[in-house]
Design a protein around this motif. Structure first.
Motif, PDB file in Angstrom:
ATOM      1  N   ASN A 184     -32.439 -24.019 -33.062  1.00 40.60           N
ATOM      2  CA  ASN A 184     -32.582 -22.404 -33.465  1.00 40.60           C
ATOM      3  C   ASN A 184     -32.674 -22.021 -34.820  1.00 40.60           C
ATOM      4  O   ASN A 184     -32.126 -22.986 -35.677  1.00 40.60           O
ATOM      5  N   SER A 237     -36.687 -21.470 -17.497  1.00 40.67           N
ATOM      6  CA  SER A 237     -36.847 -22.544 -18.519  1.00 40.67           C
ATOM      7  C   SER A 237     -36.604 -23.936 -18.136  1.00 40.67           C
ATOM      8  O   SER A 237     -37.168 -24.999 -18.492  1.00 40.67           O
ATOM      9  N   LYS A 238     -35.164 -24.172 -17.587  1.00 46.75           N
ATOM     10  CA  LYS A 238     -34.788 -25.377 -17.315  1.00 46.75           C
ATOM     11  C   LYS A 238     -35.681 -26.104 -16.038  1.00 46.75           C
ATOM     12  O   LYS A 238     -35.726 -27.374 -15.883  1.00 46.75           O
ATOM     13  N   ASP A 295     -39.301 -29.972 -27.472  1.00 46.71           N
ATOM     14  CA  ASP A 295     -40.575 -29.304 -27.908  1.00 46.71           C
ATOM     15  C   ASP A 295     -41.290 -30.648 -28.112  1.00 46.71           C
ATOM     16  O   ASP A 295     -41.127 -31.543 -29.157  1.00 46.71           O
ATOM     17  N   ALA A 317     -30.904 -25.895 -29.583  1.00 49.49           N
ATOM     18  CA  ALA A 317     -31.341 -24.891 -28.605  1.00 49.49           C
ATOM     19  C   ALA A 317     -31.218 -25.327 -27.005  1.00 49.49           C
ATOM     20  O   ALA A 317     -31.271 -26.598 -26.870  1.00 49.49           O
ATOM     21  N   VAL A 330     -31.965 -24.586 -22.727  1.00 49.25           N
ATOM     22  CA  VAL A 330     -32.734 -24.100 -21.694  1.00 49.25           C
ATOM     23  C   VAL A 330     -31.785 -24.089 -20.524  1.00 49.25           C
ATOM     24  O   VAL A 330     -31.050 -24.585 -20.164  1.00 49.25           O
ATOM     25  N   SER A 379     -33.052 -28.162 -25.408  1.00 51.67           N
ATOM     26  CA  SER A 379     -34.509 -27.948 -25.180  1.00 51.67           C
ATOM     27  C   SER A 379     -35.403 -28.911 -26.005  1.00 51.67           C
ATOM     28  O   SER A 379     -35.075 -29.156 -26.985  1.00 51.67           O
ATOM     29  N   ARG A 403     -35.280 -29.238 -29.881  1.00 51.34           N
ATOM     30  CA  ARG A 403     -35.628 -27.819 -30.443  1.00 51.34           C
ATOM     31  C   ARG A 403     -34.095 -27.449 -31.328  1.00 51.34           C
ATOM     32  O   ARG A 403     -33.310 -27.120 -30.842  1.00 51.34           O
ATOM     33  N   GLN A 407     -38.724 -27.289 -17.595  1.00 53.38           N
ATOM     34  CA  GLN A 407     -38.548 -28.490 -18.440  1.00 53.38           C
ATOM     35  C   GLN A 407     -38.250 -29.537 -17.920  1.00 53.38           C
ATOM     36  O   GLN A 407     -38.856 -30.756 -17.679  1.00 53.38           O
TER      37      GLN A 407
END
Length: 150
Positions: free
Chosen positions: A15, A27-28, A8, A21, A23, A6, A13, A31
């Motif tokens: 956790n 969400s994938k 950002d 994190a 995805v 993930s 990102r 992204q």
């Protein structure tokens, strides 16, 4: 099912428990789409054809509004079609979920900003393999020459 780390704003990102994190699914898809659209074509030395020319498409040019918008929209569509091709090749060696796969590009819109004509506001909607309509987060494209465009 595939996944990715993930991001950002370009950073990994983390956790709350300190793990990286990931995805998956829709969400994938979001992204992956944003990543290919924001990657200048030719900037990845391992995959020079991966990316999009939209970050430099109209830089420094004073083009007719409709022509400039249509160039950007066509570029985005072609870039997302490249992502679809990558996803089809990925399916040959790995299972990907319907939610993370683009079935069709529903709408691409590039509109010149009324306050700043150097900016174009971009919105993109795709249809996933799960037949969900997925609206990518809107973003702006600047046609101003900067160090990133050189």
């Amino acid at each position: 099912m595939s996944f990715d780390l993930s991001l950002d704003r370009g950073d990994l990102r983390i956790n709350a428990n300190g793990d990286l994190a990931i995805v998956e699914n829709t969400s994938k898809l979001v992204q992956d789409s944003l990543k290919i659209l924001h990657t200048p074509i030719g900037s990845n030395p391992f995959f020079p054809s991966l990316g999009s020319p939209i970050t430099t498409l109209n830089v420094g040019q004073n083009l007719n509004q409709q022509f400039a918008e249509s160039r950007i929209e066509a570029s985005i569509t072609k870039t997302l079609e490249t992502l679809q091709s990558i996803q089809r090749r990925q399916e040959l060696i790995q299972t990907i979920t319907p939610e993370e796969r683009i079935i069709s590009i529903a709408e691409v819109s590039a509109e010149r900003d009324s306050q700043d004509p150097r900016q174009f506001n971009i919105s993109v909607t795709v249809l996933s393999g799960a037949t969900d309509t997925v609206l990518l987060p809107s973003f702006s494209l600047s046609t101003t020459i900067t160090g990133d465009n050189l």
